[in-house]
Write an enzyme that holds these catalytic residues in place. Structure first.
Site: not given
Length: 305
Positions: A190, A230-232
């Site tokens: 991520t 844009l982790h999630d």
């Protein structure tokens, strides 16, 4: 397109993921959990964000605290309300049970539902504890969480632990050590998929631009970068573009106490050991490399629709 239950402690990057999910998947419902904010605020945030973005999905209220350890403070980089303090929120914080919704939905639609979990794993752990019969009926659990140290990407809340896992390590250990088919999107990947503040504004999504201001300000102050990872969102990228990820398999455990509490551990070798914490556990799929350009391009194309 997958049938998805979207489990979230909805903050800023969660909201980006929810917007992406609504454009690329079949949303059955949004189940909320404590984490970035208290669970009641998460219910209000999910309802407000859905109204602002024209997303039609029912919202459910999940667990308010970890399974075993004392609760910790919410995150600070998402603003006081979790959505950048951008809007007044008139919504109520009550909703039907998230855990029961997960159980009932999986039983009613066996082998078809993907659980996308981008907060602490307390709702999912609670569901399989209450109804272990659903474990073989879940199609897939896709988790944003953990860190395995690839290219130096270790913890973001301690040197060892990623936030979602650290918030409820006992729940995470139960889920990852279960027979559920899990895919993990850890910080190892991520942190490699970044967008700038200018790119957020160029999406022409006023709601997303408004809620991410404190998040971007935190990033500029702490990391000197005008942008965000844009982790999630990468959980949805996995569903849309699995070929963009390099996957390894290993059983996974989570440290539940001590200075490394919340650390995710995978098997690193094949040498026999006298005491094996991975013995008999399912090998889960861990995404440790990513084609960042492909993931970014698909995200931008979906959000500009």
């Amino acid at each position: 397109m997958h049938s998805v239950i979207f489990d979230t402690d909805i903050g800023v990057d969660d909201a980006f993921a929810l917007a992406y999910a609504a454009r690329t998947q079949r949303l059955l419902g949004i189940t909320t959990v404590f984490g970035n904010v208290a669970v009641g605020q998460a219910v209000k945030n999910a309802r407000l964000f859905c109204e602002k973005m024209g997303i039609r999905a029912p919202v459910y209220r999940g667990c308010s605290r970890p399974l075993a350890q004392a609760p910790s403070a919410p995150a600070v980089l998402h603003g006081k309300d979790g959505l950048g303090d951008a809007f007044d929120n008139p919504y109520r914080d009550d909703a039907p049970s998230a855990v029961q919704f997960i159980i009932d939905s999986v039983r009613a639609q066996p082998h078809t539902i993907t659980l996308v979990a981008i907060g602490p794993l307390t709702n999912i752990a609670s569901a399989i504890n209450q109804a272990p019969d659903i474990i073989p009926l879940v199609k897939e659990v896709v988790i944003m969480g953990g860190a395995f140290g690839t290219d130096g990407h270790a913890g973001n809340v301690t040197p060892f632990a990623e936030f979602n896992i650290w918030k409820d390590p006992h729940a995470a250990d139960q889920v990852l050590a279960s027979a559920l088919p899990v895919v993990m999107l850890p910080l190892d990947v991520t942190h490699k998929v970044l967008i700038t503040g200018d790119e957020v504004r160029q999406l022409n999504q006023p709601v997303l631009s408004a809620i991410c201001r404190p998040y971007l300000a935190y990033s500029r102050q702490k990391e000197g970068f005008d942008g965000m990872a844009l982790h999630d969102t990468l959980t949805l990228s996995w569903l849309a573009l699995p070929a963009a990820f390099g996957v390894t398999t290993s059983p996974v455990r989570v440290v539940t106490d001590g200075i490394s509490c919340g650390q995710t551990l995978r098997r690193l070798g094949t040498l026999a050991s006298r005491h094996d914490p991975f013995a008999g556990l399912r090998a889960q799929r861990l995404c440790l490399t990513v084609d960042a350009d492909a993931v970014r391009d698909h995200f931008f194309a979906a959000l500009r629709q």
